[in-house]
Design an enzyme around this catalytic site. Structure first.
Site, PDB file in Angstrom:
ATOM      1  CD  GLU A 171      22.541  14.249 -33.119  1.00 53.07           C
ATOM      2  OE1 GLU A 171      22.158  14.695 -34.214  1.00 53.07           O
ATOM      3  OE2 GLU A 171      21.954  14.498 -32.063  1.00 53.07           O
TER       4      GLU A 171
ATOM      5  CG  ASP B 255      18.438  22.400 -38.460  1.00 58.59           C
ATOM      6  OD1 ASP B 255      18.373  23.608 -38.779  1.00 58.59           O
ATOM      7  OD2 ASP B 255      18.596  22.030 -37.277  1.00 58.59           O
TER       8      ASP B 255
END
Length: 121
Positions: free
Chosen positions: A36, A50
């Protein structure tokens, strides 16, 4: 692409660790963190957007994930900027959604990335 990378890392970890009981192991947690945050580090800044929402900390936790993880630390941004609180959130989230007593690291990783039904995808 990132999902395939995570699943590949998890597969390698499963093959080498031989874990057979359902528990979120330190090595599985580390593997998810590594995938991640591109090396398991606290991002600087701790949160990025994001395109849908902020993702924060070494496990890329969203606000909804943090809520499902039990509101650890009392404040989303403070928690996800703290290693222990971020880890507690991931552990609580996994405890809530990974209920298969034979689950392996892959189920945890799929749930982490894919949400409550991720292990079944």
């Amino acid at each position: 692409m990132m999902h395939q990378f995570i699943l590949s890392l998890v597969f390698v970890l499963m093959v080498t660790s031989g874990t057979t009981k359902a528990e979120l192991t330190e090595s599985c947690l580390a593997c998810m963190c590594y995938a991640e945050s591109e090396g398991c580090h606290m991002p600087d800044p701790p949160c990025t957007n994001d395109g849908w929402s902020d993702v924060c900390g070494p496990w890329s936790i969203t606000y909804a994930y943090w809520m499902d993880g039990g509101y650890q630390g009392g404040d989303f941004y403070s928690c996800t900027s703290d290693w222990q609180c971020s880890e507690s959130t991931v552990r609580a989230y996994m405890g809530r959604y990974v209920t298969d007593p034979t689950a392996h690291c892959e189920a945890y990783a799929r749930t982490h990335v894919g949400g409550p039904w991720g292990a079944h995808q």
